[in-house]
Design an enzyme around this catalytic site. Structure first.
Site, PDB file in Angstrom:
ATOM      1  CE  LYS A 174     -12.955  -5.259  -1.882  1.00 41.35           C
ATOM      2  NZ  LYS A 174     -13.443  -5.265  -0.345  1.00 41.35           N
ATOM      3  CE  LYS A 176      -4.234  -2.054   1.708  1.00 37.55           C
ATOM      4  NZ  LYS A 176      -4.566  -2.700   2.704  1.00 37.55           N
ATOM      5  CE  LYS A 184      -5.439  -9.093  -4.060  1.00 39.85           C
ATOM      6  NZ  LYS A 184      -6.259  -9.287  -2.981  1.00 39.85           N
TER       7      LYS A 184
HETATM    8  P1  ADP Z   1      -9.414  -6.591  -2.490  1.00 39.35           P
HETATM    9  O1  ADP Z   1      -8.024  -6.878  -2.352  1.00 39.35           O
HETATM   10  O2  ADP Z   1     -10.547  -6.379  -3.498  1.00 39.35           O
HETATM   11  O3  ADP Z   1      -9.358  -5.126  -1.407  1.00 39.35           O
HETATM   12  P2  ADP Z   1     -10.119  -7.509   0.247  1.00 39.35           P
HETATM   13  O4  ADP Z   1      -8.549  -7.233   0.650  1.00 39.35           O
HETATM   14  O5  ADP Z   1     -11.054  -6.726   0.994  1.00 39.35           O
HETATM   15  O6  ADP Z   1     -10.240  -7.532  -1.213  1.00 39.35           O
HETATM   16  O7  ADP Z   1     -10.182  -9.115   0.600  1.00 39.35           O
HETATM   17  C1  ADP Z   1     -11.388  -9.772   1.184  1.00 39.35           C
HETATM   18  C2  ADP Z   1     -11.030 -11.263   1.057  1.00 39.35           C
HETATM   19  O8  ADP Z   1     -11.223 -11.931  -0.232  1.00 39.35           O
HETATM   20  C3  ADP Z   1      -9.850 -11.858   1.637  1.00 39.35           C
HETATM   21  O9  ADP Z   1     -10.033 -12.946   2.355  1.00 39.35           O
HETATM   22  C4  ADP Z   1      -8.914 -11.908   0.356  1.00 39.35           C
HETATM   23  O10 ADP Z   1      -7.976 -12.875   0.536  1.00 39.35           O
HETATM   24  C5  ADP Z   1      -9.880 -12.385  -0.599  1.00 39.35           C
HETATM   25  N1  ADP Z   1      -9.603 -12.050  -2.039  1.00 39.35           N
HETATM   26  C6  ADP Z   1      -9.564 -10.835  -2.362  1.00 39.35           C
HETATM   27  N2  ADP Z   1      -9.142 -10.986  -3.664  1.00 39.35           N
HETATM   28  C7  ADP Z   1      -8.976 -12.061  -3.928  1.00 39.35           C
HETATM   29  C8  ADP Z   1      -8.477 -12.690  -5.204  1.00 39.35           C
HETATM   30  N3  ADP Z   1      -8.143 -11.998  -6.228  1.00 39.35           N
HETATM   31  N4  ADP Z   1      -8.233 -14.074  -5.249  1.00 39.35           N
HETATM   32  C9  ADP Z   1      -8.595 -14.630  -3.828  1.00 39.35           C
HETATM   33  N5  ADP Z   1      -9.001 -14.333  -2.987  1.00 39.35           N
HETATM   34  C10 ADP Z   1      -9.107 -12.950  -2.987  1.00 39.35           C
END
Ligand code: ADP
Ligand code: TRP
Length: 321
Positions: free
Chosen positions: A192, A110, A189
């Protein structure tokens, strides 16, 4: 067995969230006592619009319930409805070496992206440790990117137990290999924060456009593609389509003759059908918000009862009482 996971209300949930975390969590609700929460305290480290937090929180509640979280089986609640977790976070923070947090890759990523960090963002894994430890959780289903945070939790719990006596259960992460990292429309990956998501409950036209925008190479349809298994659309198709359809499509791409436009159309149809029932359920729930509020209030009361006993144990062990 106690299972726990959380998700931040930081924007519309996407296929990465669903296959990486929500679906495994929903499947685990039959395997033990599950607690799932909306991490609204965590969202404060990066989202500063109060009304949006409120709206996103409700959206996550609707999304999770629509996708199959069963409040008869799992305890579902808002993180901030159990404020005891912030007291435990303070207690844990005093046993957390700075270096442990400085090594967290999610924090470093970040910063690298130019986000100017606040103290909450740095201390984020300690609050996450409190979330996990305050419910005596054994298993934490998350995507790959959260594994390090569960390891930090284990380190902190072990340190507390050594310093003040056996108090906390040491949790294990549960990560599904095949969906550990769902790719986004650009192959990174899906996240959001990268603007490469396909939402679970997006608008049909907008989602079709996103699927059609998935990045491909410039090879002609006729060319055989020995690397078909690495194609982003194939990887996503394997998640949303029946196995025989996905395998057959992959074989056609590999052999040559299947164009990328047609491939993406197939992906869109299967993605759209995959969530058809959930979409109907979500619309029903959205028309019945009193029910949703009641689910969250009941969940909070049940979660809080557990949290209070574990916090009391930690207060006693550490000499606060
Ligand atoms: P983002 O990266 O979109 O902000 P979060 O960090 O809020 O997502 O993730 C919420 C949950 O979803 C976590 O358990 C995270 O490991 C899972 N997750 C998010 N993106 C992925 C992805 N591309 N593949 C697998 N799991 C994911
Ligand atoms: N940090 C997690 C994420 O961004 C959300 C979260 C907060 C969490 N507390 C948790 C996940 C406890 C599992 C357990 O996805």
């Amino acid at each position: 067995m106690r299972i726990l996971s959380g998700i931040q209300p930081s924007g519309a949930l996407h296929l990465g969230n669903y296959f990486g975390m929500m679906k495994p969590a929903i499947e685990l609700q039959d395997k033990g006592e599950a607690l799932y929460f909306i991490a609204n305290y965590h969202s404060m480290t990066s989202l500063f619009d109060a009304e949006q937090r409120r709206r996103n929180t409700l959206d996550v509640a609707l999304d999770f319930l629509a996708c199959g979280l069963d409040p008869q089986k799992a305890i579902f609640f808002r993180q901030s409805d159990v404020p005891e977790v912030t007291e435990l976070a303070w207690i844990l923070t005093t046993l957390t070496p700075m270096g442990l947090l400085e090594r967290c890759t999610s924090y470093k990523d970040k910063i690298a992206k130019g986000i100017s960090p606040n103290h909450g963002l740095f201390a984020y894994p300690v609050l996450m440790a409190a979330d996990i430890l305050i419910y005596d959780s054994n298993v934490v289903p998350v995507g790959q990117d959260q594994k390090q945070h569960v390891e930090v939790t284990r380190d902190i719990a072990i340190k507390f137990n050594q310093q003040y006596g056996e108090t906390f259960v040491i949790p294990e992460p549960e990560i599904r290999g095949e969906v550990a990292r769902v790719p986004g429309t650009d192959g990174e990956k899906m996240s959001k924060s990268y603007g490469n998501t396909i939402e679970i409950f997006g608008d049909e036209k907008a989602m079709r456009k996103k699927v059609m925008s998935i990045v491909m190479d410039s090879r002609t349809p006729q060319e055989p593609k020995p690397d078909a298994d690495r194609n982003i659309a194939i990887q996503l198709l394997k998640l949303v389509a029946p196995a025989d359809v996905a395998n057959e499509t992959e074989a056609r791409l590999r052999a040559g003759g299947l164009g990328y436009g047609d491939l993406k159309k197939t992906l869109f149809e299967h993605y759209w059908n995959h969530f058809a029932d959930a979409r109907r359920k979500r619309a029903e729930l959205a028309a019945n918000l009193d029910y949703v509020e009641k689910v969250l209030a009941d969940g909070a009361a049940r979660a809080r009862a557990i949290a209070r006993t574990v916090l009391a144990r930690a207060r006693k062990a550490s000499g606060l009482e």
